[in-house]
Motif scaffolding. Sequence first.
Motif, PDB file in Angstrom:
ATOM      1  N   ARG A 154      56.546  77.715  58.993  1.00  0.00           N
ATOM      2  CA  ARG A 154      57.662  77.781  59.712  1.00  0.00           C
ATOM      3  C   ARG A 154      57.954  76.329  60.074  1.00  0.00           C
ATOM      4  N   VAL A 155      59.278  76.326  60.066  1.00  0.00           N
ATOM      5  CA  VAL A 155      60.041  74.749  60.892  1.00  0.00           C
ATOM      6  C   VAL A 155      60.984  75.340  61.730  1.00  0.00           C
ATOM      7  N   GLU A 156      60.843  74.861  63.091  1.00  0.00           N
ATOM      8  CA  GLU A 156      61.569  75.376  64.224  1.00  0.00           C
ATOM      9  C   GLU A 156      62.249  74.151  64.921  1.00  0.00           C
ATOM     10  N   ARG A 157      63.468  74.369  65.438  1.00  0.00           N
ATOM     11  CA  ARG A 157      64.064  73.235  66.220  1.00  0.00           C
ATOM     12  C   ARG A 157      63.701  73.572  67.575  1.00  0.00           C
ATOM     13  N   THR A 158      62.962  72.764  68.499  1.00  0.00           N
ATOM     14  CA  THR A 158      62.514  72.937  69.765  1.00  0.00           C
ATOM     15  C   THR A 158      63.348  72.021  70.888  1.00  0.00           C
ATOM     16  N   ASP A 159      63.284  72.172  72.370  1.00  0.00           N
ATOM     17  CA  ASP A 159      64.022  71.733  73.126  1.00  0.00           C
ATOM     18  C   ASP A 159      63.951  70.165  72.795  1.00  0.00           C
ATOM     19  N   LYS A 160      62.859  69.559  72.633  1.00  0.00           N
ATOM     20  CA  LYS A 160      62.338  68.025  72.348  1.00  0.00           C
ATOM     21  C   LYS A 160      62.333  67.679  70.950  1.00  0.00           C
ATOM     22  N   GLY A 161      62.315  68.472  70.051  1.00  0.00           N
ATOM     23  CA  GLY A 161      62.255  67.872  68.755  1.00  0.00           C
ATOM     24  C   GLY A 161      62.173  69.115  67.584  1.00  0.00           C
ATOM     25  N   VAL A 162      61.102  69.013  66.966  1.00  0.00           N
ATOM     26  CA  VAL A 162      60.764  69.949  65.628  1.00  0.00           C
ATOM     27  C   VAL A 162      59.133  70.346  65.698  1.00  0.00           C
ATOM     28  N   ARG A 163      58.994  71.658  65.654  1.00  0.00           N
ATOM     29  CA  ARG A 163      57.986  72.328  65.157  1.00  0.00           C
ATOM     30  C   ARG A 163      57.593  72.766  64.165  1.00  0.00           C
ATOM     31  N   VAL A 164      56.420  72.246  63.437  1.00  0.00           N
ATOM     32  CA  VAL A 164      56.171  72.552  61.979  1.00  0.00           C
ATOM     33  C   VAL A 164      54.958  73.536  62.086  1.00  0.00           C
ATOM     34  N   THR A 165      54.810  74.672  61.732  1.00  0.00           N
ATOM     35  CA  THR A 165      53.690  75.620  61.780  1.00  0.00           C
ATOM     36  C   THR A 165      53.342  75.545  60.106  1.00  0.00           C
ATOM     37  N   PHE A 166      51.895  75.308  59.979  1.00  0.00           N
ATOM     38  CA  PHE A 166      51.218  75.036  58.611  1.00  0.00           C
ATOM     39  C   PHE A 166      49.828  75.689  58.546  1.00  0.00           C
ATOM     40  N   THR A 167      49.463  75.655  57.421  1.00  0.00           N
ATOM     41  CA  THR A 167      47.958  76.236  57.385  1.00  0.00           C
ATOM     42  C   THR A 167      47.246  74.912  57.015  1.00  0.00           C
ATOM     43  N   ASP A 168      46.383  74.497  58.176  1.00  0.00           N
ATOM     44  CA  ASP A 168      45.458  73.618  58.304  1.00  0.00           C
ATOM     45  C   ASP A 168      44.069  73.880  57.501  1.00  0.00           C
ATOM     46  N   LYS A 169      43.751  72.977  56.420  1.00  0.00           N
ATOM     47  CA  LYS A 169      42.736  73.229  55.496  1.00  0.00           C
ATOM     48  C   LYS A 169      41.638  72.215  55.641  1.00  0.00           C
ATOM     49  N   PRO A 170      40.862  71.962  56.831  1.00  0.00           N
ATOM     50  CA  PRO A 170      40.106  71.038  57.131  1.00  0.00           C
ATOM     51  C   PRO A 170      38.577  71.207  56.222  1.00  0.00           C
ATOM     52  N   LYS A 171      38.124  70.169  55.548  1.00  0.00           N
ATOM     53  CA  LYS A 171      37.112  70.117  54.748  1.00  0.00           C
ATOM     54  C   LYS A 171      35.709  70.868  55.443  1.00  0.00           C
ATOM     55  N   GLY A 172      35.204  71.683  54.825  1.00  0.00           N
ATOM     56  CA  GLY A 172      34.135  72.583  55.458  1.00  0.00           C
ATOM     57  C   GLY A 172      34.334  73.579  56.469  1.00  0.00           C
ATOM     58  N   LYS A 173      35.630  74.022  56.651  1.00  0.00           N
ATOM     59  CA  LYS A 173      35.907  74.558  57.500  1.00  0.00           C
ATOM     60  C   LYS A 173      36.980  75.761  57.163  1.00  0.00           C
ATOM     61  N   SER A 174      37.069  76.832  57.635  1.00  0.00           N
ATOM     62  CA  SER A 174      38.130  77.954  57.400  1.00  0.00           C
ATOM     63  C   SER A 174      39.416  77.592  57.556  1.00  0.00           C
ATOM     64  N   PRO A 175      40.455  77.674  56.729  1.00  0.00           N
ATOM     65  CA  PRO A 175      41.856  77.667  56.885  1.00  0.00           C
ATOM     66  C   PRO A 175      42.460  78.318  58.138  1.00  0.00           C
ATOM     67  N   SER A 176      43.084  77.487  58.963  1.00  0.00           N
ATOM     68  CA  SER A 176      43.675  78.341  60.300  1.00  0.00           C
ATOM     69  C   SER A 176      45.321  77.831  60.352  1.00  0.00           C
ATOM     70  N   GLU A 177      45.981  78.630  60.909  1.00  0.00           N
ATOM     71  CA  GLU A 177      47.365  78.245  61.238  1.00  0.00           C
ATOM     72  C   GLU A 177      47.499  77.398  62.571  1.00  0.00           C
ATOM     73  N   VAL A 178      48.183  76.325  62.275  1.00  0.00           N
ATOM     74  CA  VAL A 178      48.157  75.254  63.290  1.00  0.00           C
ATOM     75  C   VAL A 178      49.663  74.977  63.515  1.00  0.00           C
ATOM     76  N   SER A 179      50.254  74.674  64.805  1.00  0.00           N
ATOM     77  CA  SER A 179      51.612  74.491  65.187  1.00  0.00           C
ATOM     78  C   SER A 179      51.488  72.992  65.556  1.00  0.00           C
ATOM     79  N   GLU A 180      52.502  71.782  65.134  1.00  0.00           N
ATOM     80  CA  GLU A 180      52.265  70.668  65.607  1.00  0.00           C
ATOM     81  C   GLU A 180      53.902  70.160  65.941  1.00  0.00           C
TER      82      GLU A 180
END
Length: 484
Positions: free
Chosen positions: A236-262
């Motif tokens: 997802r990509v969303e417009r927020t009060d202060k800017g933009v929020r991007v929600t994506f699937t993070d795929k760190p090495k050696g760990k299970s993928p998880s949904e992250v918003s930044e």
Amino acid sequence: MERRKVDVAVIGTGTAGMVAYKAARKHTDNLVVIEGERYGTTCARVGCMPSKLLIAAAEVAHQVAGADMFGIHAEHVSIDGKAVMARVRRERDRFVGGVLETVDGFPAEHRLQGMARFIDDHRLMVDEKLEVEAGRIVIATGSRPNVPDFLQVAGDRLLVNDSVFELENLPDSVAVFGPGIIGLELGQALSRLGVRVRMFGVSGNLGGIRDDAIRQYALETFNQEFPLDPSAQVNRVERTDKGVRVTFTDKPKGKSPSEVSEDFDYLLAATGRRANVDHLDIQNTGIELDERGTPIFDHYTLRCSKDHIFIAGDANKDVPLLHEATDEGRIAGDNAGRYPDIRSGMRRAPLSVVFTDPQIAVMGLTLDQVKERCKGYYGVGEVSFEDQGRSRVIGKNRGLLKVYGERGSGLFLGAEMFGPAAEHIGHLLAWAAQKHMTVTEMLDMPFYHPMIEEGVRTALRDLNYKLNIDPQMIDRALECGPGA
């Protein structure tokens, strides 16, 4: 309704358009150049030059921050974002001013301001006020940023390379979509200037790199500075009060993928450019179009399927580089001016450079083209710059270079590089490809010590060892060149 009849009409006054006008004017003085928006080239106003100004500031900041490597301890680096962006715009405007002076030098009767569209194969309507009938027409309308629909939600927090240089201050954070040439250059520059950057890609592309090993090496290198996923899953990509929020699937090495918003202050869309041909009403002509709606044309004459119409520069989506636009404008304008005496123009050896650090360069044939040409009879030489002498001396010992040659003839065909001084090495190797040099001939050239170019010699020696050279094949290659 005002009407005007000319020998040649050039649509667009970017790099290709200005050069086309000058070339056509050598054959006729009855011509016009039509500009629909502002005068000033993409390169000067929103492309090559302002981006290099931002990169220059970033390089200085990075050098100061990394001075500890040499035993030089600088105080904390303080970046004045307003001053950085003010210099970018100030120097950018100087470059644009030079272009405007050139256009101002065209006779007033040769300049038309307004949006042009085709009425038929020979007639153009300009701003619904002036009808121009032209014996020949050159399309040089350039390109514009292409922003996917799902990024449009960023609204007033959406940046493209046409608008990023208008920022009065550096933002705190930017999400960059598109790790191509523009995205990598601007993203790394912003990161080195203290902006928190995260970069997202879709197709796995990274700066146009074709070689898998070089691409992976570059990816690991860039990720040491900022997070970059060339095959990201953005949910997802969303417009927020202060800017933009991007929600994506993070795929760190050696760990299970998880949904992250930044959250980010801005979203920079570096998702390619679109040829400015969709508002020309080309359907009113007999020009044949490809599946993208771009006119089909001849690479050497720039002539479209209607032989009095030519297309040059970014408008044809062939090779969107300034030096190519210059060559194409000259070929198209010359052919439009001398019509019907159509001549093939010289096309130079391919050369592209990405001004990241390390830099990326591709010259001559790509590996895929080498494979197609040689049917398996080719060699690949390579060198790592991690232990290359001069590169270690200056602390820029990251990179790979691969060089390609034809077995039997020993002909040098092309190269791909991610490493230090690639902008300079790229020129040397592109010249060698254009001169149809053999690997042996290149190794006979002088290599000064200690220079980064010595790494080129190492790669060429590796390639030379892997090639089977027959003197008769060398003679044939020199006669026929790399396209034989």
